[in-house]
Design an enzyme around this catalytic site. Structure first.
Site, mmCIF file in Angstrom:
data_model
loop_
_atom_site.group_PDB
_atom_site.id
_atom_site.type_symbol
_atom_site.label_atom_id
_atom_site.label_comp_id
_atom_site.label_asym_id
_atom_site.label_seq_id
_atom_site.Cartn_x
_atom_site.Cartn_y
_atom_site.Cartn_z
ATOM 1 N N SER A 255 0.839 -1.199 0.000
ATOM 2 C CA SER A 255 0.000 0.000 0.000
ATOM 3 C C SER A 255 0.870 1.244 0.000
ATOM 4 O O SER A 255 2.016 1.222 0.471
ATOM 5 C CB SER A 255 -0.898 0.014 1.243
ATOM 6 O OG SER A 255 -1.519 1.268 1.433
ATOM 7 N N TYR B 5 -2.249 -1.366 10.364
ATOM 8 C CA TYR B 5 -2.358 -1.685 8.937
ATOM 9 C C TYR B 5 -1.114 -1.218 8.186
ATOM 10 O O TYR B 5 -0.513 -1.968 7.418
ATOM 11 C CB TYR B 5 -3.611 -1.016 8.371
ATOM 12 C CG TYR B 5 -3.771 -1.121 6.871
ATOM 13 C CD1 TYR B 5 -4.345 -2.246 6.294
ATOM 14 C CD2 TYR B 5 -3.367 -0.081 6.030
ATOM 15 C CE1 TYR B 5 -4.515 -2.338 4.916
ATOM 16 C CE2 TYR B 5 -3.531 -0.160 4.659
ATOM 17 C CZ TYR B 5 -4.097 -1.300 4.108
ATOM 18 O OH TYR B 5 -4.255 -1.391 2.739
#
Length: 291
Positions: free
Chosen positions: A182, A195
């Site tokens: 990401s 995350y």
């Protein structure tokens, strides 16, 4: 006007879903996973791919693009059975086989079971796409419980270790492993501490595994998307956040899943990326990141 041109300055109506990973049919508008302008050229003819989180969003778009390039696919998902059936139908529309496998990729025994099923039903395995992920926003590190921390790491990074361990005996020279990381691995995210940490771990995992498997001729790379319109978004954030989702990128909009899928095709293809391993592609709406 093409789908790509129609993405300009897109805004989403306020919406939310109560349970992760979320469901496609509850999204307004629905994500675009199949680009009608994409024409396959046989880059993955005869290959078999396993895609975690393949029932919707980026995983679904990758499954469709792989099918257009000639691959059979196995999609692994948690419990979104209708989304999985819809993805299977989309893949089969392009005359490729698609099997669906439901379970928790955070459990090593399930990953072994999933790979065994792929070998049993599709006879081989050439491409592993580790794409499944969860995220739980918290304003402070003090709000992140031990249970949440373990769940996030188990789903997002432990699963990649488990899936690669299970798949490795069936991979050969020319096989490819692609991990979804990401933009948050590079830019950080104040509300997604755990995350973002898993996504940083995926970067290191990708680079180290690429070195580890180089002698076997197995390439390992990753894709680091920016904000992409998938079911995870309305099932993660509140309505106000969703309505502004992606508007802070240089391109001023969120991406659609079909805009990410070609990165996976490129990295899966021994034709296009035979000399690329340990690297990351960045379909992120124009955000410049280092690394």
């Amino acid at each position: 006007m093409s789908q790509k041109e129609n993405q300009s300055n897109q805004q989403f109506p306020p919406q939310s879903q109560p349970v992760q990973p979320g469901k496609t049919d509850q999204m307004k508008p629905r994500p675009i996973e199949d680009d009608p302008n994409y024409r396959g050229s046989g880059k993955l003819d005869g290959k078999v791919a396993i895609i975690t989180g393949g029932d919707s969003g980026i995983g679904r778009a990758v499954a469709i693009a792989f099918a257009k390039e000639g691959a059979d696919v196995a999609i692994v998902y948690l419990n979104e059975h209708q989304d999985a059936r819809d993805t299977q139908a989309m893949v089969e529309k392009y005359n490729r086989r698609c099997i669906t496998i439901a379970g928790d990729v955070g459990q090593e025994s399930f990953c072994q079971q999933a790979v065994n099923q792929v070998i049993s039903e599709l006879s081989r395995l050439d491409i592993v796409v580790n794409n499944a992920a969860q995220q739980f926003p918290k304003k402070s590190i003090s709000e992140i419980s031990e249970e949440q921390l373990l769940q996030t790491f188990r789903t997002n990074i432990f699963s990649m270790f488990f899936m690669v361990k299970a798949a490795l005996p069936h991979l050969a020279q020319g096989s490819a492993i692609i991990n979804t990381t990401s933009v948050t691995a590079y830019a950080g995210s104040p509300g997604l501490l755990d995350y973002s940490s898993t996504k940083g771990a995926i970067e290191s995992f990708t680079r180290s595994l690429a070195l580890n498997l180089a002698e076997k001729g197995i390439r390992v790379n990753s894709v680091a998307p920016g904000p992409i319109w998938t079911p995870l978004i309305p099932s993660t954030f509140d309505e106000d956040h969703v309505s502004k989702f992606g508007s802070d990128t240089p391109l001023k909009r969120a991406g659609q899943p079909f805009e990410v899928a070609p990165s996976f095709v490129f990295l899966a293809s021994g034709i296009d990326s035979s000399y690329i391993s340990g690297q990351t592609l960045h379909p992120n709406g124009g955000e410049v990141v280092n690394g």
